[in-house]
Each structure stands twice: as structure tokens, then as C-alpha cells.
Design a protein around this motif. Structure first.
Motif, PDB file in Angstrom:
ATOM      1  N   LYS A 144      86.059   3.282  85.438  1.00 43.11           N
ATOM      2  CA  LYS A 144      86.085   4.466  84.582  1.00 43.11           C
ATOM      3  C   LYS A 144      86.274   4.117  83.114  1.00 43.11           C
ATOM      4  CE  LYS A 144      88.381   8.944  84.018  1.00 43.11           C
ATOM      5  NZ  LYS A 144      89.430   9.865  84.526  1.00 43.11           N
ATOM      6  N   SER A 145      87.067   3.094  82.820  1.00 49.15           N
ATOM      7  CA  SER A 145      87.396   2.781  81.422  1.00 49.15           C
ATOM      8  C   SER A 145      86.196   2.284  80.621  1.00 49.15           C
ATOM      9  CB  SER A 145      88.526   1.750  81.361  1.00 49.15           C
ATOM     10  OG  SER A 145      88.132   0.520  81.937  1.00 49.15           O
ATOM     11  N   VAL A 146      85.124   1.860  81.294  1.00 51.48           N
ATOM     12  CA  VAL A 146      83.934   1.398  80.576  1.00 51.48           C
ATOM     13  C   VAL A 146      82.778   2.388  80.706  1.00 51.48           C
ATOM     14  CG1 VAL A 146      84.554  -1.038  80.738  1.00 51.48           C
ATOM     15  CG2 VAL A 146      83.135  -0.013  82.524  1.00 51.48           C
ATOM     16  N   SER A 147      83.045   3.561  81.267  1.00 47.96           N
ATOM     17  CA  SER A 147      82.007   4.589  81.372  1.00 47.96           C
ATOM     18  C   SER A 147      81.961   5.412  80.078  1.00 47.96           C
ATOM     19  CB  SER A 147      82.284   5.507  82.571  1.00 47.96           C
ATOM     20  OG  SER A 147      83.463   6.257  82.364  1.00 47.96           O
ATOM     21  N   PHE A 153      75.338  13.434  79.032  1.00 48.16           N
ATOM     22  CA  PHE A 153      74.333  13.463  80.101  1.00 48.16           C
ATOM     23  C   PHE A 153      74.390  14.771  80.882  1.00 48.16           C
ATOM     24  CE2 PHE A 153      74.253   8.752  79.633  1.00 48.16           C
ATOM     25  CZ  PHE A 153      72.876   8.595  79.510  1.00 48.16           C
ATOM     26  N   LYS A 154      75.595  15.315  81.095  1.00 49.22           N
ATOM     27  CA  LYS A 154      75.719  16.587  81.817  1.00 49.22           C
ATOM     28  C   LYS A 154      75.072  17.729  81.046  1.00 49.22           C
ATOM     29  CE  LYS A 154      79.809  15.582  84.610  1.00 49.22           C
ATOM     30  NZ  LYS A 154      81.261  15.841  84.830  1.00 49.22           N
ATOM     31  N   ASN A 155      74.982  17.608  79.725  1.00 48.19           N
ATOM     32  CA  ASN A 155      74.306  18.622  78.925  1.00 48.19           C
ATOM     33  C   ASN A 155      72.789  18.586  79.101  1.00 48.19           C
ATOM     34  OD1 ASN A 155      76.666  19.679  77.840  1.00 48.19           O
ATOM     35  ND2 ASN A 155      76.631  18.336  76.059  1.00 48.19           N
ATOM     36  N   LEU A 156      72.291  17.496  79.679  1.00 53.12           N
ATOM     37  CA  LEU A 156      70.848  17.347  79.879  1.00 53.12           C
ATOM     38  C   LEU A 156      70.422  17.632  81.313  1.00 53.12           C
ATOM     39  CD1 LEU A 156      70.186  14.031  77.883  1.00 53.12           C
ATOM     40  CD2 LEU A 156      69.840  16.386  77.109  1.00 53.12           C
ATOM     41  N   GLY A 157      71.323  17.429  82.274  1.00 56.47           N
ATOM     42  CA  GLY A 157      70.935  17.604  83.669  1.00 56.47           C
ATOM     43  C   GLY A 157      72.114  17.359  84.598  1.00 56.47           C
ATOM     44  N   THR A 158      71.800  17.106  85.857  1.00 60.81           N
ATOM     45  CA  THR A 158      72.810  16.835  86.876  1.00 60.81           C
ATOM     46  C   THR A 158      73.176  15.356  86.852  1.00 60.81           C
ATOM     47  OG1 THR A 158      71.976  18.603  88.292  1.00 60.81           O
ATOM     48  CG2 THR A 158      73.295  16.896  89.349  1.00 60.81           C
ATOM     49  N   VAL A 159      74.464  15.047  86.927  1.00 58.82           N
ATOM     50  CA  VAL A 159      74.927  13.661  86.874  1.00 58.82           C
ATOM     51  C   VAL A 159      75.594  13.285  88.194  1.00 58.82           C
ATOM     52  CG1 VAL A 159      76.479  12.016  85.746  1.00 58.82           C
ATOM     53  CG2 VAL A 159      75.245  13.706  84.371  1.00 58.82           C
ATOM     54  N   MET A 160      75.122  12.190  88.788  1.00 54.37           N
ATOM     55  CA  MET A 160      75.766  11.561  89.938  1.00 54.37           C
ATOM     56  C   MET A 160      76.313  10.225  89.454  1.00 54.37           C
ATOM     57  SD  MET A 160      72.877  12.394  92.851  1.00 54.37           S
ATOM     58  CE  MET A 160      73.903  11.791  94.218  1.00 54.37           C
ATOM     59  N   LEU A 161      77.598   9.971  89.692  1.00 55.72           N
ATOM     60  CA  LEU A 161      78.273   8.820  89.097  1.00 55.72           C
ATOM     61  C   LEU A 161      78.853   7.906  90.176  1.00 55.72           C
ATOM     62  CD1 LEU A 161      79.138   7.648  86.306  1.00 55.72           C
ATOM     63  CD2 LEU A 161      81.269   8.927  86.566  1.00 55.72           C
ATOM     64  N   GLY A 166      85.681   2.551  92.386  1.00 54.70           N
ATOM     65  CA  GLY A 166      85.987   3.900  92.835  1.00 54.70           C
ATOM     66  C   GLY A 166      86.876   4.702  91.922  1.00 54.70           C
ATOM     67  N   SER A 167      87.117   4.221  90.705  1.00 57.26           N
ATOM     68  CA  SER A 167      88.004   4.930  89.778  1.00 57.26           C
ATOM     69  C   SER A 167      87.373   6.204  89.226  1.00 57.26           C
ATOM     70  CB  SER A 167      88.416   4.010  88.622  1.00 57.26           C
ATOM     71  OG  SER A 167      87.282   3.469  87.967  1.00 57.26           O
ATOM     72  N   HIS A 173      78.135   0.472  93.942  1.00 56.28           N
ATOM     73  CA  HIS A 173      77.178   0.379  92.840  1.00 56.28           C
ATOM     74  C   HIS A 173      76.235   1.579  92.863  1.00 56.28           C
ATOM     75  CE1 HIS A 173      73.988  -0.886  95.600  1.00 56.28           C
ATOM     76  NE2 HIS A 173      74.816  -1.796  96.099  1.00 56.28           N
ATOM     77  N   VAL A 174      75.498   1.750  91.770  1.00 59.89           N
ATOM     78  CA  VAL A 174      74.690   2.959  91.598  1.00 59.89           C
ATOM     79  C   VAL A 174      73.589   3.063  92.646  1.00 59.89           C
ATOM     80  CG1 VAL A 174      73.074   1.899  89.970  1.00 59.89           C
ATOM     81  CG2 VAL A 174      73.523   4.358  89.842  1.00 59.89           C
ATOM     82  N   GLY A 175      73.186   1.950  93.211  1.00 61.87           N
ATOM     83  CA  GLY A 175      72.165   1.984  94.253  1.00 61.87           C
ATOM     84  C   GLY A 175      72.574   2.806  95.450  1.00 61.87           C
ATOM     85  N   HIS A 176      73.886   2.928  95.678  1.00 64.04           N
ATOM     86  CA  HIS A 176      74.385   3.723  96.799  1.00 64.04           C
ATOM     87  C   HIS A 176      74.121   5.216  96.617  1.00 64.04           C
ATOM     88  CE1 HIS A 176      77.485   0.295  97.637  1.00 64.04           C
ATOM     89  NE2 HIS A 176      76.316   0.055  98.187  1.00 64.04           N
ATOM     90  N   LEU A 177      73.809   5.619  95.386  1.00 64.12           N
ATOM     91  CA  LEU A 177      73.560   7.035  95.119  1.00 64.12           C
ATOM     92  C   LEU A 177      72.128   7.448  95.439  1.00 64.12           C
ATOM     93  CD1 LEU A 177      75.320   7.357  91.630  1.00 64.12           C
ATOM     94  CD2 LEU A 177      76.251   8.054  93.851  1.00 64.12           C
ATOM     95  N   ILE A 178      71.246   6.475  95.573  1.00 61.85           N
ATOM     96  CA  ILE A 178      69.816   6.796  95.683  1.00 61.85           C
ATOM     97  C   ILE A 178      69.511   7.596  96.944  1.00 61.85           C
ATOM     98  CG2 ILE A 178      67.508   5.825  95.937  1.00 61.85           C
ATOM     99  CD1 ILE A 178      68.368   3.550  94.072  1.00 61.85           C
ATOM    100  N   ASP A 179      69.974   7.125  98.099  1.00 62.58           N
ATOM    101  CA  ASP A 179      69.697   7.840  99.352  1.00 62.58           C
ATOM    102  C   ASP A 179      70.264   9.254  99.316  1.00 62.58           C
ATOM    103  OD1 ASP A 179      68.322   5.742 100.429  1.00 62.58           O
ATOM    104  OD2 ASP A 179      70.020   4.941 101.574  1.00 62.58           O
TER     105      ASP A 179
END
Length: 259
Positions: A144-147, A153-161, A166-167, A173-179
Motif C-alpha cells: 500500500k505504501s508504494v501505491s 483512476f477511480k475518477n476515470l473508471g472502475t479500479v481493481m487493486l 495484501g495490505s 500480483h495483478v495477474g490474479h485479477l484478470i480472471d
């Protein structure tokens, strides 16, 4: 392509060792495409090679552009010490950016980034928002501290993080969000991604059936203009041939190069 001493309007640390710098100058008139980059001569005499930094935002009306970078080496650490009214020697724009011509109103678009590959996706998102596309951002950080830019981004669309520890958001990793994104939103019209090679390979594998997938490669560069061949990658169609990331990329359509 233009070379100019651009003036620093503002610089702030927006996350742990992550800096947002706002630059102004006539060179901004040349900046027309998200995914391109500028080549910066860092303010330290013994560091001869320029640093390639992607464009996070372009504002032609105000003649400004923003870059976001991580201070993790001598060059970028030197850059992080600059303040208002300091100057940077900038060359640009360089490289080929994202092709947004295929996007129409109401098209669903996945925009996927990891770590310091996230910044150029903000300008891309702004351009696609103007086209009234439906934007789904899949963003990954170490913790979280480096995000950064969550609200932007939320002002432009939907954000999945996702974060590695897990903080914040989903753990992994972000690849886990694809499915998950495919199940919720279906198959998009196009996918745009920027980040390290493992991420890009995941994206390429997950959307093999999709025509419009664009991958922005992160690569160490020397000259930045295609002269030194220090940033080559193999062509997928003919592995005996090389493609230069700096001027033929950094954005390639899926299937063009071996990642």
C-alpha cells in the motif's frame, strides 16, 4: 522530436520513494500520444546516459506534462532533489504509444499495470474516457505504501487493486485479477498493459483470442532513438530478427515480439 530545458513547476513525493514531477515548456506541444516517453539528462555530471521516463499526463492547454518515477538509483535520486524553477534537459517525445483508434463509445477496455508501469496508464485512461469507453483498471503494487493515484483512476473508471502483501486490495500480483475481471465484465474490446515482463506474459496468455491487445515493455535504454541496439527484443514472427523497444516500441501489439 525536440530537445529543451524544461522548467520544473512542482515536485511532490506521492508515495514511498515515488515522485510526481510537473514540467512545462514548448516541448509539450509535441506530446500527442499516451505510451510515449521522454529521455531526461539527470542533474549529475558523472551520469552520462539519459533516463527514459513515461508520460503520466499531458496538458496542452497549460503546456505542462507530468512524470511519475521511483527514486531507486543515482539518476532518479538526483532528479528527486529538484524543486520549483529548476530545469531538466529533456528529449522527446520518443517511441510509439498506445493505439486508441480501435475504441468506440461504450466499448469495455481493460487497462492493466504493475508498479512503475502504472503511470502511463493514467494519460491513456484520460484519452479513452474522452471516447466514452467503459474503463476497468487492474492495478498492482508491492504494498500500500508504494501505491498511488487511487482517486485519480477511480475518477476515470472502475479500479481493481492488488498488492503483493495484501495490505491493499486483493493479495497477490495483478495477474490474479484478470480472471476475476473477465468473469465480472466479460471479454473486453481491447486490453492495454504496462509493467514487467511476467505481467505482460500473463496478459498475453489470458487474452490470446482477442485481436486488440497492446503491451508496453519496460526495458533499459541507452540512446533512446534506435541507434545503439541496447534495448532489442526478438520478433515473434521471425526470431532471427530484432525489434528495438525504444523506437519500434515501447508499445507492441500482442504477437509482435517475444516477451
Amino acid at each position: 522530436m525536440k530537445q529543451e530545458d524544461m522548467r520544473v513547476l512542482k515536485q511532490v513525493e506521492i508515495a514511498e520513494n515515488i515522485y510526481e514531477m510537473t514540467l512545462t515548456g514548448e516541448l509539450t506541444n509535441e506530446l500527442q500520444q499516451s505510451g510515449q516517453f521522454i529521455h531526461i539528462r539527470v542533474p549529475q555530471a558523472d551520469l552520462l546516459l539519459r533516463r527514459p521516463i513515461s508520460l503520466a499526463e499531458i496538458n496542452h492547454q497549460e503546456k505542462t506534462c507530468k512524470i511519475i518515477y521511483r527514486a531507486d538509483g543515482d539518476g532518479t535520486t538526483a532528479m528527486s532533489s529538484l524543486g520549483t524553477n529548476d530545469y531538466l534537459d529533456v528529449l522527446g517525445p520518443l517511441g510509439n504509444g498506445f493505439d486508441t483508434s480501435v475504441i468506440a463509445e461504450n466499448d469495455t477496455v481493460f487497462i492493466i499495470g504493475g508498479g512503475i508501469g502504472v503511470p502511463p496508464l493514467y494519460q491513456l485512461g484520460k484519452e479513452l474516457k474522452e471516447k466514452k469507453a467503459r474503463l476497468i483498471f487492474l492495478l498492482g503494487f508491492a504494498k500500500k505504501s508504494v501505491s498511488f493515484y487511487d482517486t485519480e483512476f477511480k475518477n476515470l473508471g472502475t479500479v481493481m487493486l492488488a498488492t503483493d502483501d495484501g495490505s491493499c486490495g486483493k493479495k497477490g500480483h495483478v495477474g490474479h485479477l484478470i480472471d476475476e475481471a473477465k468473469k465480472v465484465y466479460g471479454l473486453p474490446k481491447a486490453v492495454y498493459a504496462c509493467g514487467p515482463s511476467p505481467l505482460l506474459r500473463s496478459v498475453e496468455g489470458a487474452f490470446e483470442e482477442l485481436e486488440h491487445v497492446y503491451l508496453s515493455m519496460e526495458e533499459i535504454m541507452a540512446c533512446g532513438v534506435g541507434a545503439c541496439y541496447a534495448c532489442v527484443c526478438k520478433s515473434k514472427k521471425d526470431p532471427t530478427k530484432n525489434k528495438k523497444v525504444c523506437d519500434e516500441g515501447p508499445v507492441f501489439k500482442t504477437g509482435e515480439v517475444i516477451i
